[in-house]
Design an enzyme around this catalytic site. Structure first.
Site, PDB file in Angstrom:
ATOM      1  N   ARG A  80       0.823  -1.219   0.000  1.00  0.00           N
ATOM      2  CA  ARG A  80       0.000   0.000   0.000  1.00  0.00           C
ATOM      3  C   ARG A  80       0.854   1.265   0.000  1.00  0.00           C
ATOM      4  O   ARG A  80       0.400   2.330  -0.415  1.00  0.00           O
ATOM      5  CB  ARG A  80      -0.945  -0.024   1.202  1.00  0.00           C
ATOM      6  CG  ARG A  80      -1.990   1.035   1.117  1.00  0.00           C
ATOM      7  CD  ARG A  80      -3.122   1.006   2.153  1.00  0.00           C
ATOM      8  NE  ARG A  80      -3.194  -0.092   3.049  1.00  0.00           N
ATOM      9  CZ  ARG A  80      -2.686  -0.113   4.295  1.00  0.00           C
ATOM     10  NH1 ARG A  80      -2.032   0.925   4.768  1.00  0.00           N
ATOM     11  NH2 ARG A  80      -2.823  -1.181   5.050  1.00  0.00           N
ATOM     12  N   TYR A 125     -16.968  19.745 -11.896  1.00  0.00           N
ATOM     13  CA  TYR A 125     -17.386  18.386 -12.246  1.00  0.00           C
ATOM     14  C   TYR A 125     -18.426  17.913 -11.230  1.00  0.00           C
ATOM     15  O   TYR A 125     -18.220  18.034 -10.020  1.00  0.00           O
ATOM     16  CB  TYR A 125     -16.130  17.519 -12.197  1.00  0.00           C
ATOM     17  CG  TYR A 125     -16.276  16.101 -12.624  1.00  0.00           C
ATOM     18  CD1 TYR A 125     -16.627  15.778 -13.926  1.00  0.00           C
ATOM     19  CD2 TYR A 125     -16.038  15.070 -11.726  1.00  0.00           C
ATOM     20  CE1 TYR A 125     -16.733  14.456 -14.321  1.00  0.00           C
ATOM     21  CE2 TYR A 125     -16.141  13.745 -12.116  1.00  0.00           C
ATOM     22  CZ  TYR A 125     -16.494  13.447 -13.417  1.00  0.00           C
ATOM     23  OH  TYR A 125     -16.598  12.137 -13.800  1.00  0.00           O
ATOM     24  N   LYS A 145      -8.070  10.511 -18.012  1.00  0.00           N
ATOM     25  CA  LYS A 145      -8.284  11.264 -19.245  1.00  0.00           C
ATOM     26  C   LYS A 145      -6.982  11.310 -20.055  1.00  0.00           C
ATOM     27  O   LYS A 145      -6.637  10.326 -20.665  1.00  0.00           O
ATOM     28  CB  LYS A 145      -8.816  12.663 -18.899  1.00  0.00           C
ATOM     29  CG  LYS A 145     -10.016  12.634 -17.916  1.00  0.00           C
ATOM     30  CD  LYS A 145     -11.244  11.983 -18.490  1.00  0.00           C
ATOM     31  CE  LYS A 145     -12.320  11.633 -17.464  1.00  0.00           C
ATOM     32  NZ  LYS A 145     -12.786  12.697 -16.612  1.00  0.00           N
ATOM     33  N   ASP A 157      -8.891  21.434 -10.067  1.00  0.00           N
ATOM     34  CA  ASP A 157      -9.066  20.273 -10.946  1.00  0.00           C
ATOM     35  C   ASP A 157      -8.456  20.675 -12.286  1.00  0.00           C
ATOM     36  O   ASP A 157      -8.991  21.506 -13.018  1.00  0.00           O
ATOM     37  CB  ASP A 157     -10.554  19.939 -11.084  1.00  0.00           C
ATOM     38  CG  ASP A 157     -10.788  18.672 -11.918  1.00  0.00           C
ATOM     39  OD1 ASP A 157      -9.944  18.374 -12.781  1.00  0.00           O
ATOM     40  OD2 ASP A 157     -11.829  18.023 -11.712  1.00  0.00           O
TER      41      ASP A 157
HETATM   42  C1  LIG Z   1     -13.554  12.614 -15.400  1.00  0.00           C
HETATM   43  C2  LIG Z   1     -13.299  13.779 -14.543  1.00  0.00           C
HETATM   44  C3  LIG Z   1     -13.051  13.620 -13.171  1.00  0.00           C
HETATM   45  C4  LIG Z   1     -13.146  12.304 -12.490  1.00  0.00           C
HETATM   46  O1  LIG Z   1     -12.218  11.394 -12.928  1.00  0.00           O
HETATM   47  P1  LIG Z   1     -12.434   9.805 -12.841  1.00  0.00           P
HETATM   48  O2  LIG Z   1     -11.059   9.301 -13.103  1.00  0.00           O
HETATM   49  O3  LIG Z   1     -13.433   9.464 -13.896  1.00  0.00           O
HETATM   50  O4  LIG Z   1     -12.932   9.501 -11.460  1.00  0.00           O
HETATM   51  C5  LIG Z   1     -12.777  14.758 -12.443  1.00  0.00           C
HETATM   52  N1  LIG Z   1     -12.755  15.975 -13.013  1.00  0.00           N
HETATM   53  C6  LIG Z   1     -12.985  16.154 -14.313  1.00  0.00           C
HETATM   54  C7  LIG Z   1     -12.927  17.524 -14.872  1.00  0.00           C
HETATM   55  C8  LIG Z   1     -13.273  15.067 -15.118  1.00  0.00           C
HETATM   56  O5  LIG Z   1     -13.548  15.256 -16.405  1.00  0.00           O
END
Ligand SMILES: *Cc1c(COP(=O)(O)O)cnc(C)c1O
Length: 409
Positions: free
Chosen positions: A77, A131, A228, A203
């Protein structure tokens, strides 16, 4: 973090064994960071270590590890060289960062970043364009633990002063915003927060650290969904938070208490994706802009929300602060209901319909921000459609959109 894993470390000219402090350009960092011989064993990529137990030869070795749990292998971990390689590479891309923690998703990363800085009685200022699951985490989970959240207009700039309360602990940013792409005045917001002793979290999934190195713009915690662009191939989920020195110990400790870690296969896929991030983003940038400019001139299109175009709210901040645009943007139609859109989206052959983005492939998603917002109103004559422009030929994508839009009434 020390990561001696027992390889005889010949001085490494093959890899990312940086034995000088010379600054490296992002493209070079992307190729080299996280490739110290201690992590790779001299192979180009670090092995994929599947690990729970790590074995100690002697009681003295065990006691040394207990006294210095971050100094090397300890327990699965706490990470292995596969994980540390990705940590190190992401940290290297954020000048001024102290370290990175990894999570099984972007949502888990956003939750961990918030939990690292808030406590009962605190107030969170959350951008209204965030988000949706980040919003839900604040409105449900943080609320249960006595943390209140209020929402602010993404374009508020210096007027955020008026919304700050004595117990405001964190300002959360997302720039550009999910679905509607407002670009925020990040340096103004972080300067105000710093002057008041308030933490900032961003973010940064849309731009990545390559196109927006957020810590150098004053942000304390930079959260990304690696799912992403870093993974980049739609085949793994992962998240990361990179921290400025002021919050690194809190983040590390909080993440460990939550039991957060990333699987080795996901880490390896993220590392593989990272090595081509700059060339992929450049193509996403060019393709995305070409499609966005074409849409701007289409008679059935009301408005294109692409940060690199003047029609996007906050475009001037994009011009000032960003090094490029990724492939995600949206546009609104002149008229019609959600059902009226079906002939268009159902006819597309080069765009898959589904959640997420950042892979090599193009996607389309009809979205409804008016169901989510509370601090700002979303107004448009027709529906909002989000596109992820992938690495295909832009003219093929345009031809597909053209035939689809022709089907709209
Ligand atoms: C997809 C996304 C997330 C969350 O990511 P996951 O890996 O799908 O949990 C957070 N912020 C933005 C802007 C996103 O597009």
């Amino acid at each position: 973090m020390g990561q001696s894993v027992g390889y005889a470390g010949r001085h490494g000219r093959v890899s990312g064994d940086f034995n000088d402090d010379k600054p490296r350009a992002p493209a070079t960092l992307i190729a080299q960071a996280g490739r110290r011989r201690a992590l790779t064993g001299g192979i180009v990529n670090p092995p994929v270590y599947r690990a729970s137990t790590c074995l100690f030869d002697t009681l003295a070795d065990l006691d040394h590890a207990i006294a210095h749990p971050d100094a090397g292998l300890y327990y699965g971990r706490r990470g292995t060289p596969t994980i540390w390689a990705l940590d190190e590479a992401l940290t290297a891309l954020e000048p001024g960062a102290a370290g990175t923690k990894l999570y099984p998703s972007g949502v888990a990363a956003a939750a961990a970043a918030l939990l690292a800085v808030v406590q009962a009685g605190d107030h969170v200022l959350m951008v209204d364009s965030t988000y949706e699951p980040t919003r839900t985490f604040c409105d449900r989970t943080l609320k249960r633990f006595g943390v209140e959240t209020s929402y602010y207009d993404p374009l508020i700039g210096a007027d955020i002063e008026a919304l700050i309360r004595p117990n405001t602990r964190v300002i959360f940013l997302e720039s550009p915003g999910s679905l509607t792409f407002e670009v925020q005045d990040v340096p103004t917001l972080t300067a105000i927060a710093k002057a008041r002793g308030i933490f900032t979290i961003i973010d940064n999934t849309w731009a990545t650290s390559l196109y927006f190195p957020a810590i150098s713009h004053g942000v304390d915690l930079v959260m990304q969904s690696l799912t992403k662009y870093v993974v980049g191939h739609s085949d793994a989920m992962a998240g990361a938070v990179t921290a400025a020195p002021s919050v690194w110990e809190r983040l590390k400790s909080q993440s460990y208490q939550l039991g957060q870690c990333l699987g080795p296969d996901e880490a390896a896929l993220a590392l593989r994706g990272l090595r081509t991030l700059d060339v992929r983003l450049a193509r996403h940038h060019d393709n995305g802009l070409k499609v966005a400019r074409w849409l701007e001139n289409h008679p059935k299109v009301d408005r294109v929300l692409h940060p690199a175009l003047p029609s996007c709210p906050g475009h001037a901040y994009f011009q000032r602060d960003f090094k490029g645009a990724s492939g995600l943007f949206a546009f609104t139609l002149q008229q019609g209901s959600r059902a009226d859109m079906a002939p268009f989206v159902d006819s597309l052959r080069h765009f898959g319909m589904g959640f997420s983005w950042g892979g090599f492939e193009s996607l389309v998603l009809p979205v409804e921000p008016h169901r989510i917002r509370t601090a700002t109103r979303w107004d448009a004559p027709g529906q909002l459609i989000r596109l992820h422009i992938g690495l295909e030929d832009a003219d093929d994508l345009i031809a597909d959109l053209d035939q689809g839009l022709a089907r709209l009434g």
